[in-house]
Design an enzyme around this catalytic site. Structure first.
Site, mmCIF file in Angstrom:
data_model
loop_
_atom_site.group_PDB
_atom_site.id
_atom_site.type_symbol
_atom_site.label_atom_id
_atom_site.label_comp_id
_atom_site.label_asym_id
_atom_site.label_seq_id
_atom_site.Cartn_x
_atom_site.Cartn_y
_atom_site.Cartn_z
ATOM 1 N N HIS A 201 0.526 9.826 -5.514
ATOM 2 C CA HIS A 201 0.516 8.602 -4.705
ATOM 3 C C HIS A 201 1.838 7.843 -4.853
ATOM 4 C CE1 HIS A 201 -0.785 4.894 -2.816
ATOM 5 N NE2 HIS A 201 -0.549 4.221 -3.933
ATOM 6 N N LYS B 104 -3.507 -7.718 -1.596
ATOM 7 C CA LYS B 104 -4.495 -7.006 -2.404
ATOM 8 C C LYS B 104 -5.689 -7.866 -2.786
ATOM 9 C CE LYS B 104 -2.294 -3.056 -3.451
ATOM 10 N NZ LYS B 104 -2.873 -1.717 -3.349
#
Length: 427
Positions: free
Chosen positions: A142, A262
């Site tokens: 990732h 987030k």
């Protein structure tokens, strides 16, 4: 103390469907609201929710040193604080009570009526009061993908990445259990080619395929936890969808990292699967090169073979499987994460949650976010109804599932499923 619940030959007198995530070898812990509007701590076998508060009141935990109201609370924090010995004693006792050869509860219809509910009779709650939430960034695949997209592809990983488990402090107030919808966030973004930001709804809402672990009281302030002891302070794991607004993130994250992109929502599965239940699925993690500094070095099997899937379900359409990954791909282990987290003396408490970071595998179909799966929107995914997705649309439902399986037993987490609603409008 033996971990007798894990005996693969054990059967329950409760019916467990084939391929259930919750055989008698699992015994996860959660909190639910009963049909009588009572909140209790419970466990699950098959499609049955078991009221541990009622079991305790009926003296089924006799001989185990528990406070009188241990399971009659609305969070698991006190139970988790009691430590590994108590967790195992309780889990083994539950396994004994529901063993097919034990008639004590099985043949007592009055007690069964008080203790056992079907899952459609209960409403799952957030299992712990989460005081602090840390999100790591521990998948090499990732981090490499994101580095290639946003920085120099030849130097995708930042210089520190192979030396420390990178993380940031998240927002515990917006962690929600599966089934609670999330509104598309508003925020500042910088449109392509512009020099002045605008404020409005995020256009690039994304899921992040993660797991998280829940800690017990691990240390006093100033004390570090050695990497070889860290697992003793991990109660169990949940599935985590760490929602992200990529356009807000791109504008705000320099220089201090994730913030409003987030903290608008993180969704978790409601059942905490204990580390004892996951023990049969230990495996070796990736080779770490260069060798970490001594305080992060560990030998043996500290990864776990957990199969993970992500589905996107458009409104009025069938779900589409968009990613298949595995927790074993994580470069930094949970024990390394916790050891690093406390290496400076940071205090960790019962109910704290540590996110793994997005879990991406080595192949394009195993990437753990739409950012990677569509490569920033350049390669849209086709849904079951023929529509395209670059990121998540309003009224899409994102579902993450996870389970472990070997030749004798399957242990699963159930799912975390969340619908994305349009932006909140104040009436």
């Amino acid at each position: 103390m033996p971990n007798s619940t894990n005996d693969p030959n054990r059967k329950s007198w409760l019916n467990v469907p084939e391929n259930s995530d919750f055989p008698i070898q699992n015994i996860p812990f959660g909190v639910f609201l009963t049909k009588d509007d009572v909140i209790t701590i419970g466990t699950r076998i098959g499609d049955y929710a078991i009221d541990l508060g009622a079991l305790q009141q009926l003296n089924y935990f006799e001989g185990i040193d528990l406070t009188d109201d241990m399971f009659m609370q609305d969070t698991l924090n006190d139970f988790i604080s009691d430590g590994k010995k108590t967790w195992r004693l309780v889990r083994n006792r539950i396994g004994d009570i529901f063993d097919s050869n034990n008639p004590k509860l099985r043949d007592n219809p009055e007690h069964r009526e008080i203790v056992i509910f079907t899952m459609d009779e209960v409403e799952m709650q957030l299992p712990v009061l989460i005081g602090d939430y840390t999100d790591f960034y521990s998948s090499k695949e990732h981090a490499t993908n994101v580095g290639k997209m946003f920085r120099d592809p030849a130097n995708a990983l930042l210089p520190n990445w192979l030396h420390i488990p990178v993380g940031y402090h998240g927002r515990s107030s917006t962690i929600i259990p599966s089934g609670i919808p999330v509104h598309r966030p508003m925020g500042q973004t910088l449109p392509n080619g512009e020099t002045t930001p605008v404020f409005g709804p995020s256009r690039l809402v994304d899921f992040e395929l993660e797991t998280a672990f829940i800690t017990t009281d691990a240390n006093i302030m100033g004390e570090n936890i050695p990497v070889n002891e860290a697992e003793d302070y991990i109660f169990g794991m949940v599935l985590l969808n760490d929602w992200s607004a990529r356009d807000i993130q791109k504008w705000e994250y320099v220089p201090l990292g994730p913030f409003l992109a987030k903290n608008f929502a993180s969704s978790i599965s409601p059942w905490i699967v204990t580390m004892d239940a996951l023990e049969p699925f230990r495996c070796k993690g990736p080779v770490q090169e260069p060798t970490p500094l001594p305080y992060l070095q560990q030998k043996g099997k500290h990864a776990f073979d957990i199969n993970l899937e992500v589905y996107i379900e458009p409104e009025n359409a069938e779900p589409t499987l968009v990613s298949k990954s595995n927790f074993k791909y994580m470069y930094w282990s949970m024990s390394q994460q916790l050891a690093h987290h406390t290496s400076n003396g940071c205090r960790v408490n019962s109910g704290d949650m540590m996110g793994s970071g997005t879990i991406s595998g080595p192949t394009p179909d195993s990437f753990g976010s739409m950012l990677e799966l569509t490569w920033g929107g350049k390669n849209p995914l086709i849904m079951s109804d023929g529509t395209e997705r670059k990121f998540i649309n309003d009224n899409d439902t994102v579902t993450i599932k996870g389970h472990c399986q070997n030749s004798s037993v399957r242990i699963g987490f159930g799912e975390v499923s969340t619908k994305l609603l349009p932006p909140f409008v104040r009436k």
